[in-house]
Design a protein around this motif. Structure first.
Motif, short mmCIF file in Angstrom:
data_model
loop_
_atom_site.label_atom_id
_atom_site.label_comp_id
_atom_site.label_asym_id
_atom_site.label_seq_id
_atom_site.Cartn_x
_atom_site.Cartn_y
_atom_site.Cartn_z
N LEU A 95 44.48 43.22 39.40
CA LEU A 95 45.72 43.20 40.18
C LEU A 95 46.42 41.86 39.97
CD1 LEU A 95 44.47 44.74 43.56
CD2 LEU A 95 45.84 45.85 41.81
N ARG A 96 47.75 41.91 39.99
CA ARG A 96 48.55 40.71 39.88
C ARG A 96 49.44 40.60 41.11
NH1 ARG A 96 45.26 39.45 36.87
NH2 ARG A 96 45.38 39.19 34.61
N VAL A 97 49.45 39.45 41.70
CA VAL A 97 50.24 39.19 42.90
C VAL A 97 51.42 38.32 42.50
CG1 VAL A 97 50.24 38.21 45.22
CG2 VAL A 97 48.17 39.29 44.33
N SER A 98 52.62 38.72 42.94
CA SER A 98 53.81 37.98 42.60
C SER A 98 54.60 37.66 43.85
CB SER A 98 54.69 38.78 41.62
OG SER A 98 55.85 38.05 41.29
N ALA A 99 55.27 36.52 43.85
CA ALA A 99 56.10 36.11 44.98
C ALA A 99 57.50 35.79 44.46
CB ALA A 99 55.50 34.90 45.67
N PRO A 100 58.33 36.81 44.27
CA PRO A 100 59.65 36.57 43.66
C PRO A 100 60.61 35.91 44.63
CG PRO A 100 59.47 38.84 44.35
CD PRO A 100 58.13 38.22 44.61
N PRO A 101 61.55 35.11 44.14
CA PRO A 101 62.59 34.57 45.01
C PRO A 101 63.57 35.68 45.37
CG PRO A 101 62.98 33.96 42.73
CD PRO A 101 61.66 34.66 42.76
N PRO A 102 64.35 35.52 46.47
CA PRO A 102 64.37 34.33 47.30
C PRO A 102 63.42 34.38 48.48
CG PRO A 102 66.16 35.76 47.91
CD PRO A 102 65.43 36.44 46.78
N ALA A 103 62.91 35.58 48.83
CA ALA A 103 62.12 35.69 50.06
C ALA A 103 60.76 35.02 49.92
CB ALA A 103 61.94 37.16 50.45
N GLY A 104 60.15 35.10 48.76
CA GLY A 104 58.84 34.50 48.58
C GLY A 104 57.71 35.26 49.23
N VAL A 105 57.94 36.54 49.59
CA VAL A 105 56.89 37.36 50.20
C VAL A 105 56.08 38.01 49.10
CG1 VAL A 105 56.42 39.34 51.67
CG2 VAL A 105 58.28 37.77 52.24
N PRO A 106 54.75 37.85 49.10
CA PRO A 106 53.95 38.44 48.01
C PRO A 106 54.05 39.95 47.99
CG PRO A 106 52.66 36.86 49.29
CD PRO A 106 53.92 37.08 50.04
N TYR A 107 54.01 40.53 46.76
CA TYR A 107 53.86 41.96 46.64
C TYR A 107 52.83 42.22 45.55
CZ TYR A 107 56.91 41.86 42.50
OH TYR A 107 57.46 41.59 41.27
N ILE A 108 52.19 43.39 45.61
CA ILE A 108 51.03 43.66 44.77
C ILE A 108 51.29 44.88 43.92
CG2 ILE A 108 48.56 44.24 44.78
CD1 ILE A 108 50.10 42.48 47.75
N LEU A 109 51.05 44.79 42.62
CA LEU A 109 51.21 45.90 41.70
C LEU A 109 49.96 46.06 40.86
CD1 LEU A 109 54.82 45.19 40.35
CD2 LEU A 109 54.16 46.97 41.98
N PRO A 110 49.52 47.30 40.58
CA PRO A 110 48.39 47.49 39.68
C PRO A 110 48.72 46.94 38.30
CG PRO A 110 48.89 49.52 40.87
CD PRO A 110 50.03 48.57 41.11
N HIS A 111 47.77 46.25 37.72
CA HIS A 111 47.98 45.68 36.39
C HIS A 111 47.36 46.54 35.30
CE1 HIS A 111 48.83 42.52 33.51
NE2 HIS A 111 47.58 42.58 33.08
N ALA A 112 46.28 47.25 35.65
CA ALA A 112 45.63 48.12 34.67
C ALA A 112 44.97 49.27 35.43
CB ALA A 112 44.58 47.35 33.87
#
Length: 260
Positions: free
Chosen positions: A240-257
């Motif tokens: 799993l890869r966790v990303s915190a995109p701007p501008p909110a900076g709230v993490p979201y989780i997406l399956p990576h494989a």
């Protein structure tokens, strides 16, 4: 005043479902319990609510729950199970009034209708429970537990909502509505513990997150420190890869494989 579970152990048929799990939830916060299927999330909540046998210690607002009378527990915490079935044809308002009878607001007859409005079911009072959709029935049961602990903070003590997968049958809009309700309950001085499957909603709404796997606690803390690539990949057995995109900076989780 907090809800503390210490060294919780639960066994089913000789198999240990929980192995010495600890959890501390504070009033004013939403505490989420996450993990894969079979990790012990609902079992931990079952121990905290004393709905199943356990070894260890659970304290609610400074008192061991084994020393509290049923009416004392009912006045301080309300429990929403994963699923509820009714054998009789109750109306929606009759179901919600069950919470009023168990809790501390029994003299406030307006509370059931207010609770229904809060979960978006203001016009459903006279419908029978059996005619509801799964999501509607789930929100009626949430209204019932709200009626039970209507005041999040009363007589110098927080009240608690203990929720087992509260958004599992709901569409996106109602998921957000329920999570906002939980967060507002906490902001008003109460405490919330919720078993969650949706990691994105957990990142959005939880103040603290407990990650379980294999009946053990892998991590506990703020979402930014717990919802990480390493911890979640270990817990769920996939990358799993966790990303915190701007501008909110709230993490979201997406399956990576897709492979384990």
């Amino acid at each position: 005043m907090s809800l503390i579970a210490e060294d919780i152990r639960v066994s089913y048929g000789g198999r240990e479902a929980l192995s010495g799990v600890n959890l501390t939830a504070q009033p004013g916060e939403v505490t989420a319990i996450v993990g894969p299927n079979g990790s012990g999330k609902s079992t931990l909540l079952g121990a905290i609510t004393a709905s199943l046998p356990y070894h260890g210690r659970v304290c609610l607002n400074g008192r061991d729950i084994t020393r509290m009378k049923p009416w004392e527990l009912a006045s301080q915490r309300a429990v929403l199970p994963q699923a509820s079935r009714l054998a009789f044809s109750f109306t929606v308002i009759e179901v919600v009034r069950l919470g009023l009878q168990a809790g501390t607001a029994g003299d406030r007859r307006e509370v059931p209708m207010l609770a229904l409005a809060r979960v978006g079911l203001a016009g459903y009072a006279d419908r029978t429970f059996q005619e509801l959709s799964g999501g509607e029935a789930q929100r009626v049961m949430l209204a019932r537990v709200l009626a039970q602990v209507w005041s999040p903070f009363e007589d110098g003590q927080p009240r608690w909502l203990l929720l087992d997968e509260p958004v599992s049958s709901l569409d996106i809009a109602h998921q957000l509505q329920v999570m906002e309700l939980a967060r507002n309950f906490a902001r008003a001085g109460g405490g919330v513990i919720a078993v969650m499957h949706d990691l994105n909603l957990t990142a959005l709404y939880a103040d603290r997150v407990a990650v379980l796997a294999g009946g053990q606690s892998l991590a506990f803390g703020a979402p930014s420190g717990v919802l990480t690539d390493e911890i979640l990949s270990r817990a769920y057995g996939c990358v799993l890869r966790v990303s915190a995109p701007p501008p909110a900076g709230v993490p979201y989780i997406l399956p990576h494989a897709a492979s384990a």
